[in-house]
Motif scaffolding. Structure first.
Motif, PDB file in Angstrom:
ATOM      1  N   LEU A 383      18.197   5.932  -8.987  1.00  0.00           N
ATOM      2  CA  LEU A 383      18.317   4.466  -8.862  1.00  0.00           C
ATOM      3  C   LEU A 383      16.921   3.852  -8.841  1.00  0.00           C
ATOM      4  O   LEU A 383      16.023   4.384  -8.165  1.00  0.00           O
ATOM      5  N   VAL A 384      16.782   2.765  -9.569  1.00  0.00           N
ATOM      6  CA  VAL A 384      15.496   2.059  -9.565  1.00  0.00           C
ATOM      7  C   VAL A 384      15.482   1.094  -8.386  1.00  0.00           C
ATOM      8  O   VAL A 384      16.470   0.387  -8.136  1.00  0.00           O
ATOM      9  N   ILE A 385      14.392   1.081  -7.648  1.00  0.00           N
ATOM     10  CA  ILE A 385      14.281   0.119  -6.542  1.00  0.00           C
ATOM     11  C   ILE A 385      13.994  -1.257  -7.164  1.00  0.00           C
ATOM     12  O   ILE A 385      12.982  -1.432  -7.854  1.00  0.00           O
ATOM     13  N   PRO A 386      14.899  -2.217  -6.959  1.00  0.00           N
ATOM     14  CA  PRO A 386      14.742  -3.515  -7.644  1.00  0.00           C
ATOM     15  C   PRO A 386      13.760  -4.437  -6.915  1.00  0.00           C
ATOM     16  O   PRO A 386      13.456  -4.220  -5.749  1.00  0.00           O
ATOM     17  N   ASN A 387      13.343  -5.442  -7.621  1.00  0.00           N
ATOM     18  CA  ASN A 387      12.458  -6.443  -7.006  1.00  0.00           C
ATOM     19  C   ASN A 387      13.351  -7.515  -6.370  1.00  0.00           C
ATOM     20  O   ASN A 387      13.398  -8.655  -6.817  1.00  0.00           O
ATOM     21  N   ALA A 388      14.068  -7.130  -5.332  1.00  0.00           N
ATOM     22  CA  ALA A 388      15.083  -8.019  -4.757  1.00  0.00           C
ATOM     23  C   ALA A 388      14.473  -9.198  -3.998  1.00  0.00           C
ATOM     24  O   ALA A 388      15.087 -10.264  -3.916  1.00  0.00           O
ATOM     25  N   PHE A 389      13.285  -9.001  -3.434  1.00  0.00           N
ATOM     26  CA  PHE A 389      12.643 -10.076  -2.655  1.00  0.00           C
ATOM     27  C   PHE A 389      11.190 -10.234  -3.124  1.00  0.00           C
ATOM     28  O   PHE A 389      10.262  -9.797  -2.444  1.00  0.00           O
ATOM     29  N   GLU A 391       9.069 -12.440  -3.104  1.00  0.00           N
ATOM     30  CA  GLU A 391       8.099 -13.136  -2.237  1.00  0.00           C
ATOM     31  C   GLU A 391       7.552 -12.209  -1.132  1.00  0.00           C
ATOM     32  O   GLU A 391       6.521 -12.490  -0.530  1.00  0.00           O
ATOM     33  N   ALA A 392       8.252 -11.095  -0.895  1.00  0.00           N
ATOM     34  CA  ALA A 392       7.753 -10.158   0.129  1.00  0.00           C
ATOM     35  C   ALA A 392       6.898  -9.097  -0.564  1.00  0.00           C
ATOM     36  O   ALA A 392       7.414  -8.158  -1.161  1.00  0.00           O
ATOM     37  N   LYS A 393       5.580  -9.252  -0.472  1.00  0.00           N
ATOM     38  CA  LYS A 393       4.667  -8.421  -1.259  1.00  0.00           C
ATOM     39  C   LYS A 393       4.871  -6.930  -1.007  1.00  0.00           C
ATOM     40  O   LYS A 393       4.913  -6.110  -1.939  1.00  0.00           O
ATOM     41  N   LYS A 394       5.006  -6.569   0.257  1.00  0.00           N
ATOM     42  CA  LYS A 394       5.139  -5.142   0.593  1.00  0.00           C
ATOM     43  C   LYS A 394       6.354  -4.524  -0.102  1.00  0.00           C
ATOM     44  O   LYS A 394       6.325  -3.370  -0.530  1.00  0.00           O
ATOM     45  N   LEU A 395       7.417  -5.322  -0.191  1.00  0.00           N
ATOM     46  CA  LEU A 395       8.635  -4.802  -0.837  1.00  0.00           C
ATOM     47  C   LEU A 395       8.496  -4.855  -2.353  1.00  0.00           C
ATOM     48  O   LEU A 395       8.925  -3.942  -3.058  1.00  0.00           O
ATOM     49  N   ALA A 396       7.852  -5.919  -2.847  1.00  0.00           N
ATOM     50  CA  ALA A 396       7.657  -6.038  -4.302  1.00  0.00           C
ATOM     51  C   ALA A 396       6.824  -4.877  -4.819  1.00  0.00           C
ATOM     52  O   ALA A 396       7.030  -4.385  -5.936  1.00  0.00           O
ATOM     53  N   ASP A 397       5.882  -4.406  -3.984  1.00  0.00           N
ATOM     54  CA  ASP A 397       4.995  -3.307  -4.385  1.00  0.00           C
ATOM     55  C   ASP A 397       5.739  -2.001  -4.674  1.00  0.00           C
ATOM     56  O   ASP A 397       5.245  -1.156  -5.410  1.00  0.00           O
ATOM     57  N   ILE A 398       6.879  -1.813  -4.022  1.00  0.00           N
ATOM     58  CA  ILE A 398       7.599  -0.548  -4.266  1.00  0.00           C
ATOM     59  C   ILE A 398       8.698  -0.716  -5.319  1.00  0.00           C
ATOM     60  O   ILE A 398       9.405   0.230  -5.651  1.00  0.00           O
ATOM     61  N   SER A 399       8.834  -1.908  -5.849  1.00  0.00           N
ATOM     62  CA  SER A 399       9.900  -2.104  -6.832  1.00  0.00           C
ATOM     63  C   SER A 399       9.496  -1.509  -8.169  1.00  0.00           C
ATOM     64  O   SER A 399       8.307  -1.351  -8.472  1.00  0.00           O
ATOM     65  N   GLU A 405      11.535   9.190  -7.451  1.00  0.00           N
ATOM     66  CA  GLU A 405      10.064   9.215  -7.560  1.00  0.00           C
ATOM     67  C   GLU A 405       9.447   8.951  -6.179  1.00  0.00           C
ATOM     68  O   GLU A 405       8.486   9.620  -5.776  1.00  0.00           O
ATOM     69  N   ALA A 406      10.029   8.002  -5.463  1.00  0.00           N
ATOM     70  CA  ALA A 406       9.516   7.686  -4.126  1.00  0.00           C
ATOM     71  C   ALA A 406       9.703   8.892  -3.193  1.00  0.00           C
ATOM     72  O   ALA A 406       8.818   9.209  -2.386  1.00  0.00           O
ATOM     73  N   LEU A 407      10.844   9.566  -3.351  1.00  0.00           N
ATOM     74  CA  LEU A 407      11.117  10.754  -2.524  1.00  0.00           C
ATOM     75  C   LEU A 407      10.043  11.812  -2.747  1.00  0.00           C
ATOM     76  O   LEU A 407       9.514  12.416  -1.813  1.00  0.00           O
ATOM     77  N   GLU A 408       9.682  12.018  -4.009  1.00  0.00           N
ATOM     78  CA  GLU A 408       8.691  13.048  -4.326  1.00  0.00           C
ATOM     79  C   GLU A 408       7.290  12.627  -3.874  1.00  0.00           C
ATOM     80  O   GLU A 408       6.503  13.464  -3.418  1.00  0.00           O
ATOM     81  N   VAL A 409       6.989  11.339  -3.962  1.00  0.00           N
ATOM     82  CA  VAL A 409       5.685  10.879  -3.445  1.00  0.00           C
ATOM     83  C   VAL A 409       5.617  11.161  -1.941  1.00  0.00           C
ATOM     84  O   VAL A 409       4.595  11.621  -1.418  1.00  0.00           O
ATOM     85  N   ALA A 410       6.738  10.931  -1.254  1.00  0.00           N
ATOM     86  CA  ALA A 410       6.764  11.178   0.192  1.00  0.00           C
ATOM     87  C   ALA A 410       6.550  12.668   0.471  1.00  0.00           C
ATOM     88  O   ALA A 410       5.767  13.048   1.346  1.00  0.00           O
ATOM     89  N   ARG A 411       7.234  13.509  -0.285  1.00  0.00           N
ATOM     90  CA  ARG A 411       7.100  14.963  -0.058  1.00  0.00           C
ATOM     91  C   ARG A 411       5.679  15.443  -0.338  1.00  0.00           C
ATOM     92  O   ARG A 411       5.062  16.148   0.443  1.00  0.00           O
ATOM     93  N   GLN A 412       5.147  14.966  -1.478  1.00  0.00           N
ATOM     94  CA  GLN A 412       3.795  15.383  -1.867  1.00  0.00           C
ATOM     95  C   GLN A 412       2.771  14.921  -0.828  1.00  0.00           C
ATOM     96  O   GLN A 412       1.862  15.665  -0.465  1.00  0.00           O
ATOM     97  N   SER A 413       2.976  13.713  -0.323  1.00  0.00           N
ATOM     98  CA  SER A 413       2.048  13.186   0.687  1.00  0.00           C
ATOM     99  C   SER A 413       2.127  14.022   1.958  1.00  0.00           C
ATOM    100  O   SER A 413       1.105  14.306   2.601  1.00  0.00           O
ATOM    101  N   ASN A 414       3.330  14.413   2.306  1.00  0.00           N
ATOM    102  CA  ASN A 414       3.508  15.264   3.496  1.00  0.00           C
ATOM    103  C   ASN A 414       2.778  16.594   3.288  1.00  0.00           C
ATOM    104  O   ASN A 414       2.034  17.065   4.168  1.00  0.00           O
ATOM    105  N   ALA A 415       2.957  17.186   2.102  1.00  0.00           N
ATOM    106  CA  ALA A 415       2.312  18.470   1.802  1.00  0.00           C
ATOM    107  C   ALA A 415       0.788  18.311   1.868  1.00  0.00           C
ATOM    108  O   ALA A 415       0.084  19.152   2.451  1.00  0.00           O
ATOM    109  N   ASP A 416       0.265  17.228   1.278  1.00  0.00           N
ATOM    110  CA  ASP A 416      -1.192  17.010   1.267  1.00  0.00           C
ATOM    111  C   ASP A 416      -1.719  16.833   2.695  1.00  0.00           C
ATOM    112  O   ASP A 416      -2.784  17.352   3.047  1.00  0.00           O
TER     113      ASP A 416
END
Ligand code: PA5
Length: 484
Positions: A383-389, A391-399, A405-416
């Protein structure tokens, strides 16, 4: 650094091997033991012999789990997988399809954990709420017997009664009672409660299938009941211990109930078995995994293994692994009778969930862990994370990125992060979460504990420790019964 199989299955050990981690010198110090372990695995494959392995009754016992991925006539003689047994499983699927409304799988330990892995991964959380059409005519599936918990057992019974009422007319419920020994308290108490309660309902037809030791000379209690009542049976063969049963009819009958691709599952296990026949440790995933974890524990004190798959439906895979590692390797005495009190401690974790709880400990707590990640490279339903809000920059940044992809970034960051603080970790990567790659992974883990048993010189195939409480519990139950 990674071992990559032709299938794409990868064991990345970069954060476990090298300077400040397990070293080449560590592995070199086990060169002779590794050679012997590999030789022992060859003998096990060919003959079933494992040095010093005794059954519960103290008799020498063969070990056959490594034969299970192979579908041969010869295996059929040992009640292992054969062309006839696989055909029977397919027939079973077709008999159930559009005919059985509900299956309750009753079992505990090895008669439960592998089945739950298959169900969770291939059916997910909402299978039982789907229409029969979406389930391709296969039944709703519930698990019981893995505890002696009246509340949950009562809830399942009430739930099944409600299904019958809602449907109107009569529903068919199949109780699949799984117990190799055929008399385990947890399984049999739930089975009797459920059988009795459902049999009393006019709108429920109950069918029983027994999965147990097929020996006709020395019948288990469950086998005896099956013969007397004409129940269909599947086999838990001699030489296949509970924690290895996911590849025999315990796991495969569950696979049949949910319409899984049994051949692909066994093919994955078979290809992994072939890879594990390589005598070069760098090409043999089980030997390498066992050697690195053994050295991490013995030479660096990292004697806890956190099994941390990324993805909700793989949590039960961690739970399956807990039993595999704990029962196989947690042993007081070695094969020569010397007291060793060996055994790395397994822990369940799931990413990203436990990054918000356990990770603090993994990152800064005692230097006693290896975090073993499991990742899936390509998820079927992303599922693609949509740009639902916007005006909320923090949320727009992850859209715009997908959830996987986000799951794997989290895993890789944990490993690093773990790596940056000298915390050992490694990763198994599955190209996709399908039958084939799951077969590869489960078989790799089973074969790894067999290698580690040889390295630690403990019997990986017995579990004498679980008899201790049973010897106390039996008389206590008798006393309780007598006092009634
Ligand atoms: O690994 C094992 O042997 C145990 O966990 C058993 O699977 C568990 O105790 C259930 O035993 P049974 O299948 O005989 O009911």
């Amino acid at each position: 650094m990674a071992l990559v199989l032709k299938s794409g299955f990868t064991f990345d050990y970069d954060n476990l091997f090298g300077e400040g981690k397990v070293t080449q010198a560590d592995l070199d110090s086990y060169a002779e033991d590794l050679k012997k372990a590999h030789e022992a695995m060859k003998v096990m494959r060919e003959t079933g012999f494992i040095k010093a392995h005794l059954s519960k009754d103290g008799n020498p016992e063969k070990v056959y789990f490594s034969k299970l991925p192979y579908i041969t006539e010869e295996n059929g003689k040992l009640n292992l997988n054969s062309p006839a047994s696989i055909k029977r499983l397919h027939d079973f699927t077709e008999r159930i399809r559009n005919n059985v409304d509900v299956v309750v799988s009753l079992g505990i330990g090895g008669s439960f954990l592998g089945n739950k892995v298959l169900f969770d991964i291939f059916c997910g959380e909402f299978w039982n709420t789907w229409s029969a059409e979406k389930r391709k005519g296969m039944p709703k599936v519930y698990f019981s017997g893995q505890n002696i918990d009246a509340r949950r057992t009562g809830d399942i019974i009430d739930h099944i009664k409600a299904i019958a009422e809602h449907k109107g007319g009569k529903i068919k419920v199949m109780l699949m009672c799984m117990s190799k020994s055929g008399g385990t308290l947890d399984t049999m108490s739930n089975f009797m409660v459920m059988y009795d309660a459902l049999k009393k309902c006019d709108n429920i037809e109950v069918e029983v299938v027994a999965v147990t030791d097929p020996n006709m000379e020395k019948k288990t209690l469950l086998k005896q009941l099956a013969v007397e009542n004409g129940w269909e049976t599947f086999a838990v063969p001699d030489g296949v211990g509970g924690r290895f049963t996911v590849f025999c009819e315990v796991g495969l009958s569950t696979a049949a109930v949910i319409g899984m691709d049994i051949e692909k599952f066994l093919e994955g296990a078979r290809d992994m078995d072939k890879a594990c026949q390589n005598e070069d440790i760098w090409q043999n995933p089980a030997m390498l995994n066992a050697a690195l974890k053994f050295a991490a524990s013995e030479k660096h004190g990292r004697n806890i293994e956190v099994m941390m798959p990324y993805g909700d439906y793989m949590k039960s895979l961690s739970e399956w692994y807990i039993q595999l590692l704990a029962e196989s390797l947690g042993k007081q005495f070695d094969k020569d009778g010397k007291e060793v009190c060996y055994g790395r401690t397994p822990l369940v974790a799931v990413g990203t969930t436990d990054m918000h709880s356990q990770t603090q400990q993994h990152q800064e707590g005692a230097l006693d862990k290896v975090v073993q990640f499991i990742k899936v490279e390509k998820w079927a339903n992303d599922l693609v994370i949509p740009n639902a809000f916007p005006e909320a920059k923090k949320l727009a940044d992850i859209s715009g990125v997908t959830m996987s992809e986000a799951l794997e970034v989290a895993r890789q960051s944990n490993a690093d992060a773990l790596k940056s603080n000298h915390r050992f970790n490694a990763c198994f990567s599955l190209p996709e979460l399908n039958e084939y790659h799951l077969g590869e992974l489960l078989y790799l883990l089973a074969m790894s504990v067999a290698y580690e048993g040889e390295l630690a010189n403990v019997d990986a195939f017995n579990q004498p420790g679980v008899e201790a409480y049973k010897r106390i519990m039996g008389p206590k139950l008798q006393e309780l019964k007598a006092s009634k």
